[in-house]
Design an enzyme around this catalytic site. Structure first.
Site, PDB file in Angstrom:
ATOM      1  N   CYS A 288      11.978   8.089  11.328  1.00 11.99           N
ATOM      2  CA  CYS A 288      11.945   7.989  12.876  1.00 11.99           C
ATOM      3  C   CYS A 288      13.304   7.911  14.100  1.00 11.99           C
ATOM      4  O   CYS A 288      13.188   8.071  15.045  1.00 11.99           O
ATOM      5  CB  CYS A 288      11.129   6.541  12.302  1.00 11.99           C
ATOM      6  SG  CYS A 288      11.808   5.245  11.447  1.00 11.99           S
TER       7      CYS A 288
ATOM      8  N   LYS B  87       1.378  -1.141   0.113  1.00 11.39           N
ATOM      9  CA  LYS B  87      -0.668  -0.203  -0.095  1.00 11.39           C
ATOM     10  C   LYS B  87       1.083   1.499  -0.295  1.00 11.39           C
ATOM     11  O   LYS B  87       1.431   1.495   1.032  1.00 11.39           O
ATOM     12  CB  LYS B  87      -0.395   0.444   1.032  1.00 11.39           C
ATOM     13  CG  LYS B  87      -2.158   0.540   1.213  1.00 11.39           C
ATOM     14  CD  LYS B  87      -2.543   1.205   2.238  1.00 11.39           C
ATOM     15  CE  LYS B  87      -1.439   2.315   3.116  1.00 11.39           C
ATOM     16  NZ  LYS B  87      -1.263   3.977   2.949  1.00 11.39           N
TER      17      LYS B  87
ATOM     18  N   GLU C 160       7.422  12.057  19.954  1.00 10.41           N
ATOM     19  CA  GLU C 160       8.264  12.101  18.962  1.00 10.41           C
ATOM     20  C   GLU C 160       7.389  13.768  18.032  1.00 10.41           C
ATOM     21  O   GLU C 160       6.312  14.052  17.926  1.00 10.41           O
ATOM     22  CB  GLU C 160       8.085  10.703  17.672  1.00 10.41           C
ATOM     23  CG  GLU C 160       8.436  11.105  16.596  1.00 10.41           C
ATOM     24  CD  GLU C 160       8.037   9.740  15.919  1.00 10.41           C
ATOM     25  OE1 GLU C 160       7.356   9.527  16.058  1.00 10.41           O
ATOM     26  OE2 GLU C 160       8.682   9.094  15.093  1.00 10.41           O
TER      27      GLU C 160
ATOM     28  N   GLU D 116       8.184  -1.178  12.572  1.00 12.45           N
ATOM     29  CA  GLU D 116       8.993  -0.782  12.013  1.00 12.45           C
ATOM     30  C   GLU D 116       8.222   1.036  12.770  1.00 12.45           C
ATOM     31  O   GLU D 116       7.798   1.540  11.969  1.00 12.45           O
ATOM     32  CB  GLU D 116       9.768  -0.325  11.274  1.00 12.45           C
ATOM     33  CG  GLU D 116      10.534  -1.292  10.549  1.00 12.45           C
ATOM     34  CD  GLU D 116      11.618  -1.619  10.774  1.00 12.45           C
ATOM     35  OE1 GLU D 116      11.956  -0.934  11.657  1.00 12.45           O
ATOM     36  OE2 GLU D 116      12.176  -2.879  10.995  1.00 12.45           O
TER      37      GLU D 116
HETATM   38  P1  NAD Z   1       1.305   7.043   9.646  1.00 12.44           P
HETATM   39  O1  NAD Z   1       0.736   5.365  10.918  1.00 12.44           O
HETATM   40  O2  NAD Z   1       0.203   7.611   9.793  1.00 12.44           O
HETATM   41  O3  NAD Z   1       0.813   6.274   8.301  1.00 12.44           O
HETATM   42  C1  NAD Z   1       1.741   5.145   7.681  1.00 12.44           C
HETATM   43  C2  NAD Z   1       1.334   4.688   6.620  1.00 12.44           C
HETATM   44  O4  NAD Z   1       0.398   3.457   7.104  1.00 12.44           O
HETATM   45  C3  NAD Z   1       0.785   4.927   5.418  1.00 12.44           C
HETATM   46  O5  NAD Z   1       0.912   4.196   5.025  1.00 12.44           O
HETATM   47  C4  NAD Z   1      -0.662   5.464   6.263  1.00 12.44           C
HETATM   48  O6  NAD Z   1      -1.696   5.442   4.813  1.00 12.44           O
HETATM   49  C5  NAD Z   1      -1.051   4.161   6.941  1.00 12.44           C
HETATM   50  N1  NAD Z   1      -2.062   3.616   7.569  1.00 12.44           N
HETATM   51  C6  NAD Z   1      -3.093   5.053   8.359  1.00 12.44           C
HETATM   52  N2  NAD Z   1      -3.766   4.107   8.500  1.00 12.44           N
HETATM   53  C7  NAD Z   1      -3.548   3.041   9.030  1.00 12.44           C
HETATM   54  C8  NAD Z   1      -4.736   1.985   8.417  1.00 12.44           C
HETATM   55  N3  NAD Z   1      -5.794   2.273   9.424  1.00 12.44           N
HETATM   56  N4  NAD Z   1      -4.497   0.653   8.102  1.00 12.44           N
HETATM   57  C9  NAD Z   1      -3.746   0.568   7.443  1.00 12.44           C
HETATM   58  N5  NAD Z   1      -2.353   1.488   6.592  1.00 12.44           N
HETATM   59  C10 NAD Z   1      -2.733   2.901   7.691  1.00 12.44           C
HETATM   60  O7  NAD Z   1       2.783   7.145   9.922  1.00 12.44           O
HETATM   61  P2  NAD Z   1       2.823   8.902   9.615  1.00 12.44           P
HETATM   62  O8  NAD Z   1       2.669  10.060  10.490  1.00 12.44           O
HETATM   63  O9  NAD Z   1       2.909   9.053   8.384  1.00 12.44           O
HETATM   64  O10 NAD Z   1       4.405   8.050   9.232  1.00 12.44           O
HETATM   65  C11 NAD Z   1       5.610   8.515  10.563  1.00 12.44           C
HETATM   66  C12 NAD Z   1       5.398   7.825  11.104  1.00 12.44           C
HETATM   67  O11 NAD Z   1       5.952   6.924  10.705  1.00 12.44           O
HETATM   68  C13 NAD Z   1       6.170   8.287  12.573  1.00 12.44           C
HETATM   69  O12 NAD Z   1       5.497   7.705  14.024  1.00 12.44           O
HETATM   70  C14 NAD Z   1       7.747   7.649  12.479  1.00 12.44           C
HETATM   71  O13 NAD Z   1       8.161   7.106  13.287  1.00 12.44           O
HETATM   72  C15 NAD Z   1       7.206   6.766  11.793  1.00 12.44           C
HETATM   73  N6  NAD Z   1       8.724   6.004  11.242  1.00 12.44           N
HETATM   74  C16 NAD Z   1       9.171   4.499  11.977  1.00 12.44           C
HETATM   75  C17 NAD Z   1      10.144   4.241  11.138  1.00 12.44           C
HETATM   76  C18 NAD Z   1      10.132   3.327  11.485  1.00 12.44           C
HETATM   77  O14 NAD Z   1      11.402   2.210  10.483  1.00 12.44           O
HETATM   78  N7  NAD Z   1      10.960   2.732  12.672  1.00 12.44           N
HETATM   79  C19 NAD Z   1       9.982   4.847   9.822  1.00 12.44           C
HETATM   80  C20 NAD Z   1       9.503   5.819   9.539  1.00 12.44           C
HETATM   81  C21 NAD Z   1       8.561   6.160   9.713  1.00 12.44           C
END
Ligand code: NAD
Length: 493
Positions: A299, A188, A396, A265
């Site tokens: 992150c 996705k 964060e 992650e």
């Molecule tokens: P998010 O969790 O809102 O979204 C991440 C992904 O999940 C997106 O593709 C989003 O469309 C999808 N998503 C959101 N709600 C969903 C649902 N109900 N069902 C399925 N998919 C869904 O996160 P964000 O705000 O877009 O990204 C930032 C976050 O990601 C921060 O907390 C950051 O720390 C984390 N992050 C972690 C890593 C790692 O490797 N640990 C790397 C990059 C970002």
């Protein structure tokens, strides 16, 4: 400051811009689909219209991946290695266009986007090398007359969900090992940055990827429905998710009904500690790279900077000097070191954290507010005088805000560093070898940077502990997430 230099370069190969989803080897668009708009975060102008798929179309993608799996799981590892290598070559050959797409939809400066393309490609290269090395064991049996061996098999159809902050690297870090293991995938794409995922799909086609092996579903308003289908569909055997901790917890619950293999992650809140025996210039350089790369939207970026008393003022003065020299603006202007944040909600969070800290007694030495450049730009900020009751201490920020805390002893700072629900990355600077071992062992995180602010490396296992999730990406361990071990016992020997 102005955005007058926001000149979007033309793609050398315009066919890499796909306004479609990618299912069973076809880029699909349909007048019957509802759509969503992808915008340029520098200007908030629309750049593409993408299908907002539903659960039904997601099922079609899952079925395509399942059908493809029946053949693909039996390909020779060497064939999968060649496929990944060919895809890697395609990415390198089209690096300029991929970097343009990343800057266009994510905002990061083109130099950073190019760095991301190289990093993203490196996962395909790495796992092309790992594919032929999926060894099993021969195990001395505890039963007389028996012999035991293990083989590693692909887990099956994998669902992959990735965020917008590294539109290329997050997806290749998952697809690379999945393909190497003989799995097929439904990924996705992030709603904010689907264009890079779709260009990667086009390059996969050119590399010879069989139809149905890689599928990219796109969604914005329908994200939750698409996500739920990926979690509850029994054909999907594995979910790998990178994103926030709250969404990770939701997906884990949704996957419980079919007991999928999981890797997560999730969010971080990285401590960055500078001891008074550290090289201060090196620590400042490390903090700049670690905190401000991608404008703090990583992150693993430093969220809490702890500096020991004796060097605190020197460190802050040198950090501020470097931050003042940043150039913020369009990612397409080569002069600029920092671009916009992804959207105004990200700016809002940075502003809330700064306001909260200042109200409670912190001082913004540089920056501290929304930039005049536009609603998605936030001034690179250094705050000093932070205390544990401020939001930055426990949440964060995900923006260009460096909050500096003062500390006295090693024991005190290790306790502060570990006083959080999450544990992704942690950093410290010191020249004392005994302290280096002690603190590296004591930090409750999955990854530690010692005298460096940059730890992302294809060869190093990437992942967290506590509520930062579990599972490892990259490295020799990354492929384990996409395989299952089968033991075979031979009797009557
Ligand atoms: P998010 O969790 O809102 O979204 C991440 C992904 O999940 C997106 O593709 C989003 O469309 C999808 N998503 C959101 N709600 C969903 C649902 N109900 N069902 C399925 N998919 C869904 O996160 P964000 O705000 O877009 O990204 C930032 C976050 O990601 C921060 O907390 C950051 O720390 C984390 N992050 C972690 C890593 C790692 O490797 N640990 C790397 C990059 C970002």
């Amino acid at each position: 400051m102005s955005l007058s230099t926001h000149n979007v370069p033309k793609l050398k190969d315009p066919s890499l811009l796909k306004e479609a989803a990618f299912i069973n080897g076809q880029f699909i668009t349909s007048p019957s689909f509802t759509t969503f708009t992808v915008t340029d975060p520098a200007t908030n102008t629309p750049i593409a219209t993408i299908p907002d798929l539903t659960a039904a179309e997601t099922r079609t993608a899952i079925t395509a991946a399942h059908t493809a799996l029946q053949t693909f799981r039996h390909t020779l590892p060497r064939e999968r290695a060649r496929l990944l290598r060919a895809w890697y070559d395609q990415i390198i050959a089209n690096a300029d266009d991929l970097a343009t797409l990343i800057t266009l939809e994510n905002g990061k400066p083109t130099a950073d986007a190019r760095g991301e393309v190289a990093y993203a490609a490196s996962f395909l290269e790495w796992f092309s090398e790992e594919a032929p090395r999926l060894y099993g064991d021969t195990i001395p049996s505890s039963v007389r007359g028996n012999r035991v061996v293990t083989i590693r098999q692909p887990v099956g159809v994998c669902a992959l969900i990735t965020p917008w902050n590294f539109p290329a690297a997050m997806i290749t870090r998952k697809i690379g090992p999945a393909i190497a293991a003989g799995c097929t995938v439904v990924a996705k794409a992030p709603a904010e940055t689907p264009l890079t995922s779709l260009a990667l799909a086009e390059l996969a086609v050119r590399a010879g990827m069989p139809k149905g092996v890689v599928n990219i579903v796109t969604a914005s308003a329908n994200t939750a429905a698409v996500g739920e289908e990926l979690c509850v569909n029994p054909v999907v055997k594995k979910l790998s998710f990178t994103g926030s901790t709250p969404v990770g917890k939701l997906l884990m619950k949704q996957c419980a009904g079919t007991l999928k293999k999981l890797s997560f992650e999730l969010g971080g809140n990285a401590p960055f500690i500078v001891f008074d025996d550290a090289n201060v210039d090196a620590a400042v350089a490390g903090a700049i790279g670690c905190k401000f790369r991608s404008s703090g939207q990583t992150c693993v970026c430093a969220n809490r900077i702890y500096v020991q008393d004796a060097i605190h003022d020197e460190f802050v003065a040198k950090l501020v000097e470097k931050v003042r020299a940043f150039k913020v603006g369009s990612g397409f202007d080569g002069e600029n070191t920092h671009g916009p944040l992804i959207h105004d909600r990200a700016v809002g969070k940075a502003r809330e954290h700064v306001d909260d800290a200042v109200e409670k007694g912190a001082e913004a030495v540089v920056g501290g507010g929304v930039s005049q450049l536009g609603p998605n730009f936030f001034e690179p900020t250094v705050l000093k005088g932070l205390t544990g009751d401020m939001r930055i201490a426990s949440e964060e920020t995900f923006g260009p805000v460096a909050g500096v805390f003062r500390f006295k002893t090693e024991k005190e700072v290790v306790e502060l560093a570990n006083d959080t629900e999450v544990g992704l990355a942690g950093y410290f600077f010191s020249s004392d070898i005994g302290r280096i071992w002690r603190v590296a062992e004591a930090l409750e995180v999955g990854m530690v940077g010692v005298n460096t602010g940059i730890i992302s490396d294809t060869a190093a296992p990437f992942g967290g502990i506590k509520e930062s999730g579990f599972g490892r990406e990259g490295s020799k361990y990354g492929i384990d997430e996409y395989t299952v071990i089968k033991s075979i016992t031979f009797g009557g020997v």
